[in-house]
Design an enzyme around this catalytic site. Structure first.
Site, short mmCIF file in Angstrom:
data_model
loop_
_atom_site.label_atom_id
_atom_site.label_comp_id
_atom_site.label_asym_id
_atom_site.label_seq_id
_atom_site.Cartn_x
_atom_site.Cartn_y
_atom_site.Cartn_z
N CYS A 4 0.83 -1.21 0.00
CA CYS A 4 0.00 0.00 0.00
C CYS A 4 0.86 1.25 0.00
O CYS A 4 0.34 2.37 -0.04
CB CYS A 4 -0.92 0.03 1.21
SG CYS A 4 -1.93 -1.43 1.35
N ASP B 24 2.83 2.29 2.52
CA ASP B 24 3.27 2.77 3.82
C ASP B 24 3.27 1.73 4.92
O ASP B 24 2.34 0.93 5.05
CB ASP B 24 2.54 4.05 4.29
CG ASP B 24 1.11 4.11 3.83
OD1 ASP B 24 0.47 3.06 3.77
OD2 ASP B 24 0.62 5.23 3.55
N CYS C 279 5.12 8.00 2.35
CA CYS C 279 5.26 9.33 1.78
C CYS C 279 5.68 10.32 2.85
O CYS C 279 5.76 9.98 4.04
CB CYS C 279 3.95 9.76 1.14
SG CYS C 279 2.62 9.96 2.31
N CYS D 62 -2.72 8.86 6.26
CA CYS D 62 -1.44 8.81 6.99
C CYS D 62 -1.68 8.99 8.49
O CYS D 62 -1.03 8.35 9.32
CB CYS D 62 -0.49 9.90 6.50
SG CYS D 62 -0.06 9.75 4.77
#
Ligand SMILES: Cc1ncc(COP(=O)(O)O)c(C=O)c1O
Lengths: 407, 133
Positions: free
Chosen positions: B37, B39, B63, B106
């Site tokens: 994915c 992360d 990211c 995130c």
């Protein structure tokens, strides 16, 4: 280092700056003092002069691909050319058959055009590339059916730079009487093109990857044997009815000039691109866990697409803020999916997320490449220190064996 | 895409990068996300006997916003009690870092990492209590 212009542009496959020589030519075709007439005006010298300029540009484009000027139809870019070619040929031949063959690594301008044709009742086969990005000829031959009317395969891939064997495919389509379209948006000035030797029927071109302006392109439409297509844009009957709309003199002159320069300087430029690419690769190749995407030799010299394992592409791009490159990472795409091209050549999601495309061009320098090497090494090392995956790799843990909580 | 100054600050100067001994009975480890994915976060907390987080370390593959979110979280949890940390929500991270909507995941991942680290330390403590009982 003083001559370095930051940020450094290494994204020439996305677009190129317009060459000064091209810009100068274009500017002659805009103002009252210049060549501003409508090339379709038959009743006065303003029109005649504009038509002359447009026809000269058409010759330059034709010459680069080994065509005659009458086979060049002006469009707004490769996207429009792809639409006109594939829809135009599929529609024209729909009584003969409704099967189209293309590849999974094509540009969206081809893939989405094919999707639209599927909605209209056509059937499309999307061939898998080999791991090196090239078309498997045996699989291609197997995919051909009685009702196949159009084959669309790109010349140079925009992400991984691999060059398909267009002549090899063209020999087969010609023998079978199938229309062969080639998206060659990325090839002019980088790979020699001869539409006759390659047996291409339709070829999409654009100016903005060859130091010409954006918003202009062309479709090559073969005359012998004649490639028949249905127009997609109707109106005043320009371009022999295949694409109506007032010709944009300055754009076409720009495309013509950029193709003229490309033809003249290609040999020399390619040698220089190859040296820069080798310099970049030599500067990073000793790093652990990096992979070049796409065939190393069957590719244009200015392209290096590398996956830096265990580092995520968007964060890498953030660390490389002084260098303009692109990534196959999901986070940098509008769709939030990692590069479908890298997935199609069999890269797993991690490697697709970790990829960076470096594309060099006419204005790239050794100094820029050296600066890039330093920055890349620094950024990858830093991000790996931050990466739990790198830790696990160093501990010898097989990441494939870990049960991840997918979200 | 433009990043907020706070994201850039955490990204360029990440706080508390590192590893704690995952076998230490006082260390809770939470690893969330998946490489596929794009992360993966690993958050580790070191908890004193009276339930205060004395130290926190992270490593993140992802990211810039994912890295910044986990760096921020290590700062947020230090010195807090387990109960206080449990109350941290992803929106606290979104606000602090001014994350845009496409980066909210995130912050969710960072909240998940806290929950996973807490669960790990609680499980360890439950096991030692049982062992000594
Ligand atoms: C292979 C390929 N096809 C088509 C296009 C679209 O070209 P244009 O931007 O001229 O419409 C591009 C460039 O983005 C490309 O690289």
């Amino acid at each position: 280092m003083s001559s370095l212009n930051i940020p450094i542009y290494l994204d020439y496959s996305a677009t190129t700056p317009v060459d000064e020589r091209v810009a100068a030519k274009m500017m002659e075709c805009l103002t009252k003092q210049g060549n501003f007439g409508n090339p379709a005006s038959r009743s006065h010298p303003f029109g005649w002069k504009a038509e002359e300029a447009v026809e000269e540009a058409r010759r330059h484009v034709a010459e680069l691909i080994g065509a005659v000027p009458k086979e060049i139809v002006w469009t707004s870019g490769a996207t429009e050319s792809d639409n006109l070619a594939i829809k135009g040929a599929a529609h024209f031949n729909k009584k003969k058959g409704k099967h189209i063959i293309t590849m999974k690594t094509e540009h969206k301008a081809v893939l989405d055009t094919c999707r639209q044709l599927e909605r209209e009742g056509f059937e499309v086969t999307y061939l898998d590339p080999q791991e090196d990005g090239l078309l498997n000829m045996a699989a291609f031959k197997d995919a051909i059916r009685e009702d196949t009317t159009v084959v669309s395969i790109m010349h140079v891939n925009n992400e991984i730079g691999v060059i398909q064997d267009i002549a090899g495919i063209g020999a087969i389509t010609r023998e079978k009487g199938i229309m062969f379209h080639v998206d060659a948006a990325q090839s002019p000035g980088k790979v020699a093109i001869d539409v006759d030797e390659m047996n291409v029927d339709l070829m999409s071109l654009c100016a903005h990857k060859v130091y010409g302006p954006k918003g202009v392109g062309a479709l090559y439409v073969r005359r012998k044997p004649r490639a028949r297509i249905e127009a997609q844009i109707h109106g005043g009957g320009h371009e022999r009815g295949m694409r109506s709309g007032t010709l944009a003199t300055h754009q076409l002159v720009g495309m013509g000039e950029s193709f003229r320069i490309a033809r003249e300087e290609m040999a020399e430029e390619n040698i220089r691109m190859g040296q820069l690419r080798d310099r970049l690769w030599d500067g990073v190749k000793d790093m652990e866990e990096i992979y070049v995407n796409g065939h190393m030799d069957q590719r244009i010299p200015g392209n290096l697409n590398i996956s830096f394992n265990f580092v995520e592409g968007e964060s890498l791009i953030m660390s490389l803020k002084d260098i303009a490159v692109s990534s196959g990472s999901a986070c940098t795409s509008a769709s939030l999916e990692p590069s479908y091209v890298l997935r199609a050549i069999g890269r797993n999601d991690e490697l697709a997320h970790s990829s960076i495309r470096f594309t060099m061009g006419r204005f790239s320098t050794e100094e820029e490449v050296d600066f890039t090497i330093g920055k890349v090494r620094e950024a990858v090392t830093h991000l790996r220190e931050l990466s739990p995956l790198w830790d696990m790799f160093k501990e010898g843990i097989d990441l494939e064996s870990v049960e991840w909580a997918h979200h | 895409m433009a990043y907020s100054d706070k994201v850039l600050d955490h990204y360029e100067n990440p706080r508390n990068v590192g590893t704690l001994d995952k076998d230490d009975p006082n260390v809770g480890t939470g690893m969330v996300g998946a490489p596929a994915c794009g992360d993966v976060m690993r958050l580790q907390i070191k908890v004193s006997d009276d339930g205060i987080i004395e130290d926190a370390k992270f490593k993140t593959y992802g990211c810039g916003s994912a890295i910044a979110s986990s760096s921020l979280v290590t700062e947020m949890v230090k010195g807090k009690t387990l109960a206080e940390v449990e109350a941290i929500k992803n929106m606290d991270i979104v606000e602090e870092l001014a994350l845009p909507p496409v980066k909210i995941h995130c912050s969710v991942l960072a909240e998940d990492a806290i929950a996973a680290a807490l669960a790990d330390i609680k499980a360890k403590r439950a096991a030692t209590t049982k062992a000594t009982a």
